[in-house]
Design an enzyme around this catalytic site. Structure first.
Site, PDB file in Angstrom:
ATOM      1  N   GLY A 139       0.781  -1.229   0.000  1.00 45.18           N
ATOM      2  CA  GLY A 139       0.000   0.000   0.000  1.00 45.18           C
ATOM      3  C   GLY A 139       0.814   1.282   0.000  1.00 45.18           C
ATOM      4  N   LEU A 149     -10.250   0.051  -8.048  1.00 47.96           N
ATOM      5  CA  LEU A 149     -11.433  -0.654  -7.532  1.00 47.96           C
ATOM      6  C   LEU A 149     -11.839   0.024  -6.224  1.00 47.96           C
ATOM      7  CD1 LEU A 149     -10.139  -4.304  -8.144  1.00 47.96           C
ATOM      8  CD2 LEU A 149     -11.577  -2.929  -9.655  1.00 47.96           C
ATOM      9  N   HIS A 194      -9.842  -7.948   0.399  1.00 45.12           N
ATOM     10  CA  HIS A 194      -8.533  -8.576   0.247  1.00 45.12           C
ATOM     11  C   HIS A 194      -8.706 -10.071   0.531  1.00 45.12           C
ATOM     12  CE1 HIS A 194      -4.013  -8.815   1.188  1.00 45.12           C
ATOM     13  NE2 HIS A 194      -4.496 -10.001   1.500  1.00 45.12           N
ATOM     14  N   GLU A 209      -2.146 -12.758  -3.413  1.00 44.49           N
ATOM     15  CA  GLU A 209      -3.130 -11.785  -2.923  1.00 44.49           C
ATOM     16  C   GLU A 209      -4.002 -11.288  -4.069  1.00 44.49           C
ATOM     17  OE1 GLU A 209      -0.572  -9.659   0.660  1.00 44.49           O
ATOM     18  OE2 GLU A 209      -1.109  -8.499  -1.098  1.00 44.49           O
ATOM     19  N   ARG A 252       6.664 -16.087   1.192  1.00 41.53           N
ATOM     20  CA  ARG A 252       7.106 -16.464   2.541  1.00 41.53           C
ATOM     21  C   ARG A 252       5.926 -17.012   3.343  1.00 41.53           C
ATOM     22  NH1 ARG A 252       4.215 -12.452   4.746  1.00 41.53           N
ATOM     23  NH2 ARG A 252       4.395 -10.385   3.831  1.00 41.53           N
ATOM     24  N   VAL A 271       2.018 -14.094   8.610  1.00 44.62           N
ATOM     25  CA  VAL A 271       1.576 -13.921   9.998  1.00 44.62           C
ATOM     26  C   VAL A 271       0.288 -14.709  10.246  1.00 44.62           C
ATOM     27  CG1 VAL A 271       0.667 -12.243  11.673  1.00 44.62           C
ATOM     28  CG2 VAL A 271       2.680 -11.663  10.287  1.00 44.62           C
TER      29      VAL A 271
HETATM   30  C1  MV4 Z   1      -5.720  -1.487  -5.196  1.00 47.10           C
HETATM   31  C2  MV4 Z   1      -6.906  -0.935  -4.662  1.00 47.10           C
HETATM   32  C3  MV4 Z   1      -7.891  -0.581  -5.561  1.00 47.10           C
HETATM   33  N1  MV4 Z   1      -7.688  -0.756  -6.886  1.00 47.10           N
HETATM   34  N2  MV4 Z   1      -5.580  -1.654  -6.518  1.00 47.10           N
HETATM   35  C4  MV4 Z   1      -3.292  -1.598  -1.122  1.00 47.10           C
HETATM   36  C5  MV4 Z   1      -2.195  -2.505  -0.712  1.00 47.10           C
HETATM   37  C6  MV4 Z   1      -1.675  -3.090  -1.964  1.00 47.10           C
HETATM   38  N3  MV4 Z   1      -1.271  -4.420  -1.710  1.00 47.10           N
HETATM   39  C7  MV4 Z   1      -2.790  -2.990  -2.933  1.00 47.10           C
HETATM   40  N4  MV4 Z   1      -3.737  -2.082  -2.374  1.00 47.10           N
HETATM   41  C8  MV4 Z   1      -4.819  -1.697  -3.064  1.00 47.10           C
HETATM   42  N5  MV4 Z   1      -4.733  -1.868  -4.409  1.00 47.10           N
HETATM   43  C9  MV4 Z   1      -6.550  -1.279  -7.342  1.00 47.10           C
HETATM   44  N6  MV4 Z   1      -6.374  -1.430  -8.648  1.00 47.10           N
HETATM   45  C10 MV4 Z   1      -7.049  -0.802  -3.275  1.00 47.10           C
HETATM   46  C11 MV4 Z   1      -5.992  -1.181  -2.469  1.00 47.10           C
HETATM   47  C12 MV4 Z   1      -6.179  -1.010  -1.040  1.00 47.10           C
HETATM   48  C13 MV4 Z   1      -6.163  -2.113  -0.176  1.00 47.10           C
HETATM   49  C14 MV4 Z   1      -5.954  -3.404  -0.615  1.00 47.10           C
HETATM   50  C15 MV4 Z   1      -5.917  -4.462   0.251  1.00 47.10           C
HETATM   51  C16 MV4 Z   1      -6.122  -4.239   1.597  1.00 47.10           C
HETATM   52  C17 MV4 Z   1      -6.325  -2.983   2.074  1.00 47.10           C
HETATM   53  C18 MV4 Z   1      -6.355  -1.901   1.205  1.00 47.10           C
HETATM   54  C19 MV4 Z   1      -6.603  -0.625   1.699  1.00 47.10           C
HETATM   55  C20 MV4 Z   1      -6.620   0.431   0.835  1.00 47.10           C
HETATM   56  C21 MV4 Z   1      -6.386   0.250  -0.525  1.00 47.10           C
END
Ligand code: MV4
Length: 446
Positions: free
Chosen positions: A165, A203, A208, A275, A291, A294
């Protein structure tokens, strides 16, 4: 089997690995900073080596010190645990070059998945569904504009070296795009030393959902179901559950099969987690973690499979000890991360533990290195315990979880146990009706 494993980590995860080793008849070597001399992971290990002063960069991230510890103790293998050096491809390679087994995937796989653009390209090639976006780095406002017109606004700018993030920017219309690209690039350069950024469709209300996979060096790959980790604050997971309340059996089997096929094709070995963002019935790959995680205990609770034992066995060269079809996913499991933080403002709360009582009973597991009299040092992650609960249904699991939270006594420091007590009675949580923004935008604001 390995005779002696060096555990390059601390806290509950070092204990978790030590416990698997003990049950397998493998001797353990703990490493520790000077702040951790009295830590439980040091007390339980067969041997221990001090590897430096309190700051992690001088101890738990100190590659020469860890290698020296492995050499002087005669370890056969190194387990990196979670965080610290666990996703450092260079460390994995150096460990192997010095004649030790690295308990994790091949350095090439760690390397690719550490670069988010390379990871996404690999995912597309392997048939994993991704968020529509640029097919590589985006350099200019013109390029960004062309991509955005194709995928539609809002778009999200992400740093190639980011992950977790960090370094993301939502852009709602074309006028902001040029400025946002330049900002994102200079911020990425400052934060990660790598300027590259890429673009995806944004999105707005995803969950998640991540898939646990395990591969061996004989070409076998299995998945162990998914975990819903949508309850996060500032990209830190707070509570995880499996199965995801959002998925039906068909969706679960489909994403599991896609993950397995992809990992078999790429020759992935060891534990790994793919993920996804899940929205409107569709999965979109975001990252892969190469890996142990947690939140692995909820998968263990649901399947009865010891993931760390399997990880060690496949690192040694053994095949996975079970087949996909033999896995029984039973009931429901939830993990509450207990952080040494104020439940009101999340400020860290290190200090001496004056009283300690961990809950127990049927379906309750506590992974923690705490004990009464222990002093939680201020230098490391604030996670001090994982409360993991299993029930035959989601409802039973939640009732048991609330009972276990009420029993937990951690005196002398603040923890987020009270936050979990509130969270696990919130109607939206009880209905499984939450996305990745719900905790911060709804629960913590009301
Ligand atoms: C995104 C998204 C919305 N649209 N990608 C945040 C962590 C990173 N691993 C990817 N993340 C996000 N990617 C697209 N195209 C929203 C997030 C995101 C999020 C994702 C997973 C868990 C918590 C989050 C909190 C805010 C934004």
């Amino acid at each position: 089997m390995f005779e002696k494993i060096l555990i390059a980590n601390r806290g509950d995860i070092a204990l978790r690995i030590h416990r698997a080793c003990r049950e397998m008849g493998i001797k353990t070597v703990a490493v520790h900073s000077t702040a951790d001399s009295a830590a439980m992971h040091v007390r339980l290990a067969d041997e221990s080596v001090c590897i430096g002063p309190p700051p992690a960069r001088d101890s738990y991230l100190n590659i020469p010190a860890i290698l020296s510890a492995a050499m002087v103790t005669g370890a056969d293998a190194v387990h990196p645990g979670v965080g610290f050096l666990s996703e450092n491809a260079t460390f994995a390679q150096i460990v192997e070059e010095h004649g030790f087994k690295f308990i994790g995937p091949k350095p090439e796989h760690i390397q690719i998945m550490g670069d988010k653009i390379a990871a996404k390209k690999a995912a597309i090639k392997l048939g994993i569904p991704c968020v529509p976006g640029s097919d590589g780095p985006v350099e200019t406002a013109e390029h960004a504009g062309a991509v955005a017109r194709e995928i539609g606004f809002p778009v999200l700018i992400k740093a190639a070296a980011g992950g977790g993030g960090r370094g993301m920017k939502v852009v709602y219309d074309a006028n902001e795009l040029g400025h946002a690209i330049n900002m994102a690039k200079s911020e990425a350069k400052a934060a990660f030393g790598v300027e590259a950024v890429y673009i995806e469709r944004y999105l707005g209300k995803p969950r998640h959902v991540e898939v646990q996979i395990l591969g061996d060096c004989h070409g076998n790959v299995v998945h162990l179901g998914e975990r819903d980790c949508s309850l996060q604050r500032r990209h830190q997971k707070i509570l995880e559950e499996t199965p995801s309340p959002a998925l039906n059996a068909a969706e679960r089997n489909k994403i599991g099969a896609i993950a397995v096929a992809a990992m078999r094709k790429s020759g992935y070995q060891s534990l790994g987690t793919i993920e996804f963002l899940y929205e409107d019935g569709a999965f979109h790959f975001i990252e892969m973690n190469t890996r142990l995680q947690v939140e692995h205990p909820i998968t263990e609770m649901l399947t009865g499979i010891d993931l760390v034992r399997e990880q060690i066995q496949v690192a040694y060269g053994a095949p996975i000890s079970f087949t996909q079809d033999s896995i029984k996913f039973q009931g429901h499991a939830i993990e509450c991360r207990i952080n040494a933080e104020s439940p009101a403002n999340f400020h860290p709360s290190p200090g001496k533990i004056t009283e300690y009582h961990a809950p127990g009973g049927l379906g309750v597991r506590v992974d923690s290195a705490l004990y009464a009299g222990y002093e939680v040092p201020p230098h490391y992650d604030s996670l001090v315990a994982k409360l993991v609960v299993h029930g035959s249904s989601r409802n039973e699991c939640i009732l048991r979880l609330r009972r276990a939270l009420d029993e937990f006594v951690i005196g002398g420091i603040d923890t987020i146990v009270p936050l979990h007590q509130e969270l696990t009675t919130a109607p939206d949580f009880l209905n499984g009706d939450y996305d990745v923004h719900w905790l911060e935008k709804v629960f913590l604001r009301t």
